[in-house]
Design a protein around this motif. Structure first.
Motif, PDB file in Angstrom:
ATOM      1  N   MET A   1       0.845  -1.044   0.007  1.00 60.57           N
ATOM      2  CA  MET A   1       0.084   0.029  -0.073  1.00 60.57           C
ATOM      3  C   MET A   1       0.723   1.151   0.065  1.00 60.57           C
ATOM      4  O   MET A   1       1.726   1.528   0.826  1.00 60.57           O
ATOM      5  CB  MET A   1      -0.882   0.097   1.271  1.00 60.57           C
ATOM      6  N   ASN A   2       0.768   2.022  -0.948  1.00 61.75           N
ATOM      7  CA  ASN A   2       1.461   3.465  -0.981  1.00 61.75           C
ATOM      8  C   ASN A   2       0.803   4.186   0.109  1.00 61.75           C
ATOM      9  O   ASN A   2      -0.430   4.398   0.181  1.00 61.75           O
ATOM     10  CB  ASN A   2       1.272   4.003  -2.426  1.00 61.75           C
ATOM     11  N   PRO A   3       1.563   4.784   0.987  1.00 66.81           N
ATOM     12  CA  PRO A   3       1.254   5.791   2.064  1.00 66.81           C
ATOM     13  C   PRO A   3       0.557   6.982   1.682  1.00 66.81           C
ATOM     14  O   PRO A   3      -0.261   7.498   2.479  1.00 66.81           O
ATOM     15  CB  PRO A   3       2.354   5.997   2.656  1.00 66.81           C
ATOM     16  N   VAL A   4       0.536   7.415   0.365  1.00 62.79           N
ATOM     17  CA  VAL A   4      -0.158   8.587  -0.091  1.00 62.79           C
ATOM     18  C   VAL A   4      -0.533   8.456  -1.479  1.00 62.79           C
ATOM     19  O   VAL A   4       0.113   7.922  -2.329  1.00 62.79           O
ATOM     20  CB  VAL A   4       0.804   9.696   0.232  1.00 62.79           C
ATOM     21  N   SER A   5      -1.601   9.023  -1.858  1.00 61.83           N
ATOM     22  CA  SER A   5      -2.102   9.380  -3.326  1.00 61.83           C
ATOM     23  C   SER A   5      -2.186  10.639  -3.411  1.00 61.83           C
ATOM     24  O   SER A   5      -2.597  11.440  -2.792  1.00 61.83           O
ATOM     25  CB  SER A   5      -3.428   8.515  -3.332  1.00 61.83           C
ATOM     26  N   VAL A   6      -1.519  10.918  -4.762  1.00 59.28           N
ATOM     27  CA  VAL A   6      -1.576  12.437  -5.362  1.00 59.28           C
ATOM     28  C   VAL A   6      -2.257  12.142  -6.600  1.00 59.28           C
ATOM     29  O   VAL A   6      -2.081  11.392  -7.683  1.00 59.28           O
ATOM     30  CB  VAL A   6      -0.598  12.867  -5.582  1.00 59.28           C
ATOM     31  N   THR A   7      -3.149  13.432  -6.694  1.00 60.14           N
ATOM     32  CA  THR A   7      -4.024  13.785  -7.991  1.00 60.14           C
ATOM     33  C   THR A   7      -3.590  15.167  -8.372  1.00 60.14           C
ATOM     34  O   THR A   7      -4.002  16.081  -7.509  1.00 60.14           O
ATOM     35  CB  THR A   7      -5.534  13.527  -8.084  1.00 60.14           C
ATOM     36  N   GLN A   8      -2.834  15.235  -9.260  1.00 55.35           N
ATOM     37  CA  GLN A   8      -2.444  16.578  -9.592  1.00 55.35           C
ATOM     38  C   GLN A   8      -3.376  17.404 -10.543  1.00 55.35           C
ATOM     39  O   GLN A   8      -3.944  17.024 -11.437  1.00 55.35           O
ATOM     40  CB  GLN A   8      -1.133  16.778 -10.289  1.00 55.35           C
ATOM     41  N   GLY A   9      -3.527  18.886 -10.020  1.00 55.33           N
ATOM     42  CA  GLY A   9      -4.681  19.674 -10.603  1.00 55.33           C
ATOM     43  C   GLY A   9      -3.725  20.955 -11.210  1.00 55.33           C
ATOM     44  O   GLY A   9      -2.691  21.117 -10.803  1.00 55.33           O
ATOM     45  N   SER A  10      -4.424  21.701 -12.133  1.00 55.28           N
ATOM     46  CA  SER A  10      -3.823  22.669 -12.647  1.00 55.28           C
ATOM     47  C   SER A  10      -4.331  24.236 -11.938  1.00 55.28           C
ATOM     48  O   SER A  10      -3.629  25.120 -12.388  1.00 55.28           O
ATOM     49  CB  SER A  10      -3.992  22.775 -14.085  1.00 55.28           C
ATOM     50  N   GLY A  11      -4.909  24.080 -11.048  1.00 53.35           N
ATOM     51  CA  GLY A  11      -5.488  25.291 -10.166  1.00 53.35           C
ATOM     52  C   GLY A  11      -4.742  25.526  -9.003  1.00 53.35           C
ATOM     53  O   GLY A  11      -3.598  24.907  -8.659  1.00 53.35           O
ATOM     54  N   PRO A  12      -5.010  26.642  -8.208  1.00 56.61           N
ATOM     55  CA  PRO A  12      -4.254  27.070  -7.114  1.00 56.61           C
ATOM     56  C   PRO A  12      -4.541  26.258  -5.973  1.00 56.61           C
ATOM     57  O   PRO A  12      -3.885  26.503  -4.621  1.00 56.61           O
ATOM     58  CB  PRO A  12      -4.500  28.675  -7.012  1.00 56.61           C
ATOM     59  N   VAL A  13      -5.346  25.577  -5.681  1.00 52.79           N
ATOM     60  CA  VAL A  13      -5.824  24.961  -4.525  1.00 52.79           C
ATOM     61  C   VAL A  13      -5.431  23.430  -4.284  1.00 52.79           C
ATOM     62  O   VAL A  13      -5.501  22.872  -5.423  1.00 52.79           O
ATOM     63  CB  VAL A  13      -7.456  24.996  -4.467  1.00 52.79           C
ATOM     64  N   VAL A  14      -4.767  23.089  -3.184  1.00 50.42           N
ATOM     65  CA  VAL A  14      -4.226  21.970  -2.895  1.00 50.42           C
ATOM     66  C   VAL A  14      -5.148  21.295  -1.646  1.00 50.42           C
ATOM     67  O   VAL A  14      -5.363  22.025  -0.669  1.00 50.42           O
ATOM     68  CB  VAL A  14      -2.994  21.728  -2.533  1.00 50.42           C
ATOM     69  N   LEU A  15      -5.872  20.280  -1.775  1.00 52.78           N
ATOM     70  CA  LEU A  15      -6.661  19.783  -0.585  1.00 52.78           C
ATOM     71  C   LEU A  15      -6.003  18.552  -0.150  1.00 52.78           C
ATOM     72  O   LEU A  15      -5.393  17.829  -0.925  1.00 52.78           O
ATOM     73  CB  LEU A  15      -7.883  18.944  -1.396  1.00 52.78           C
ATOM     74  N   GLY A  16      -5.815  18.681   1.259  1.00 48.59           N
ATOM     75  CA  GLY A  16      -5.034  17.865   2.037  1.00 48.59           C
ATOM     76  C   GLY A  16      -6.059  16.859   2.733  1.00 48.59           C
ATOM     77  O   GLY A  16      -6.886  17.365   3.494  1.00 48.59           O
ATOM     78  N   LEU A  17      -5.917  15.837   2.729  1.00 44.51           N
ATOM     79  CA  LEU A  17      -6.704  14.734   3.502  1.00 44.51           C
ATOM     80  C   LEU A  17      -6.049  13.654   4.347  1.00 44.51           C
ATOM     81  O   LEU A  17      -5.678  12.633   3.804  1.00 44.51           O
ATOM     82  CB  LEU A  17      -7.546  13.891   2.300  1.00 44.51           C
ATOM     83  N   PRO A  18      -5.490  14.213   5.344  1.00 46.12           N
ATOM     84  CA  PRO A  18      -4.726  13.464   6.274  1.00 46.12           C
ATOM     85  C   PRO A  18      -5.289  12.240   7.099  1.00 46.12           C
ATOM     86  O   PRO A  18      -4.702  11.437   7.460  1.00 46.12           O
ATOM     87  CB  PRO A  18      -4.106  14.516   7.158  1.00 46.12           C
ATOM     88  N   HIS A  19      -6.741  12.246   7.125  1.00 50.14           N
ATOM     89  CA  HIS A  19      -7.296  11.438   8.143  1.00 50.14           C
ATOM     90  C   HIS A  19      -8.412  10.477   7.401  1.00 50.14           C
ATOM     91  O   HIS A  19      -9.320   9.999   8.154  1.00 50.14           O
ATOM     92  CB  HIS A  19      -8.082  12.348   9.160  1.00 50.14           C
ATOM     93  N   THR A  20      -8.457  10.456   6.213  1.00 51.24           N
ATOM     94  CA  THR A  20      -9.826   9.531   5.677  1.00 51.24           C
ATOM     95  C   THR A  20      -9.245   8.269   5.365  1.00 51.24           C
ATOM     96  O   THR A  20     -10.102   7.072   5.073  1.00 51.24           O
ATOM     97  CB  THR A  20      -9.993  10.001   4.152  1.00 51.24           C
ATOM     98  N   GLY A  21      -7.865   7.931   5.434  1.00 54.21           N
ATOM     99  CA  GLY A  21      -7.244   6.521   5.319  1.00 54.21           C
ATOM    100  C   GLY A  21      -7.601   5.679   6.291  1.00 54.21           C
ATOM    101  O   GLY A  21      -7.786   6.063   7.353  1.00 54.21           O
ATOM    102  N   THR A  22      -7.889   4.340   5.929  1.00 56.89           N
ATOM    103  CA  THR A  22      -7.860   3.312   6.935  1.00 56.89           C
ATOM    104  C   THR A  22      -7.016   2.061   6.752  1.00 56.89           C
ATOM    105  O   THR A  22      -7.133   0.924   7.501  1.00 56.89           O
ATOM    106  CB  THR A  22      -9.373   2.638   6.587  1.00 56.89           C
TER     107      THR A  22
END
Length: 266
Positions: free
Chosen positions: A1-22
């Motif tokens: 299991m990769n510890p982190v998943s990244v989906t790159q977007g072109s806009g200025p906002v970065v969403l952090g989701l530190p606590h949704t993983g199980t």
């Protein structure tokens, strides 16, 4: 299991989701007690709630559970809220103050988990903030969270629906907090507060450097706003979510539109 998943977007906002993983490695799961194995303190379905709200946003998601190690805590273990009940880098209790470990982690265990999980998540998050900043001259980190609305161990009474955290305005330009606050205050049938019980976790406080053009804001949602019940099986409520999501989309879109005005001063 990769510890982190990244989906790159072109806009200025970065969403952090530190606590949704199980994800919990088998060796660590074996050391949790029956209570800990419930994984009750997950930010249940928060990734689903935010999915597609801002199509050009970047997302950085921790796939591991916060009981493995908490991606939103100081890696050196400093408390976010000195003198108040909270949970630590590797929590020893759940949000109700009940033990979660049959075999509590050792200092060596914590060091291993910091390197294997916490560090890769933040390396990815930092890289995406730098990439977005290079594209736009600024970056806006929006840290996505949720929690049960009633937890006497952590706070009195019932938590407001929207809880904005900017560490008393230190982590972002005033317009960022003000815009989010105004949208939350206008949202019919929802309550809100800024820098109340939740002032932004380590992620918000660490990356929020408005003078350098990096603006960070945390939104802690009461889980009653989008779950059928704040208890197992933690079912997603499509009707509640459909009512809530337009307000979240408005916040994200408004913050993205602010980006041209948010360059740093140094």
């Amino acid at each position: 299991m990769n510890p982190v998943s990244v989906t790159q977007g072109s806009g200025p906002v970065v969403l952090g989701l530190p606590h949704t993983g199980t994800f919990v490695p088998d060796a660590i799961m074996a050391t949790l007690n029956e209570n800990g194995r419930k994984l009750a303190d997950t930010d249940w379905h928060i990734d689903r709630l935010y999915a597609g709200l801002l199509p050009d946003a970047t997302t950085v998601t921790a796939n591991f559970h916060r009981y493995v190690i908490d991606a939103n805590r100081d890696p050196q273990g400093e408390s976010l809220y000195p003198g108040q009940n909270t949970t630590s880098l590797v929590p020893l209790t759940d949000f109700d103050g009940a033990a979660i470990w049959a075999e509590p982690p050792t200092a060596t265990d914590i060091d291993t988990r910091r390197a294997a999980f916490h560090a890769p998540y933040h390396a990815a998050l930092e890289a995406e903030l730098k990439r977005v900043h290079a594209l736009h001259g600024c970056a806006i980190l929006y840290d996505c969270h949720s929690i049960r609305s009633r937890i006497p161990f952590l706070f009195e009474g019932t938590l407001p629906d929207f809880n904005i955290g900017t560490n008393q305005g230190r982590t972002c330009a005033p317009a960022v907090e003000q815009s989010a606050r105004q949208i939350c205050e206008r949202a019919a049938d929802y309550s809100s507060t800024s820098n109340g019980r939740f002032k932004g976790g380590w992620t918000t406080r660490h990356y929020g450097q408005p003078a350098q053009g990096v603006h960070a804001i945390q939104i802690e949602l009461a889980q009653s706003t989008y779950l059928q019940d704040e208890a197992a099986p933690w079912a997603y409520d499509e009707t509640k979510a459909a009512k809530l999501r337009p307000h979240l989309a408005e916040i994200l879109t408004t913050l993205a539109d602010l980006a041209p005005t948010l360059g740093g001063t140094s």
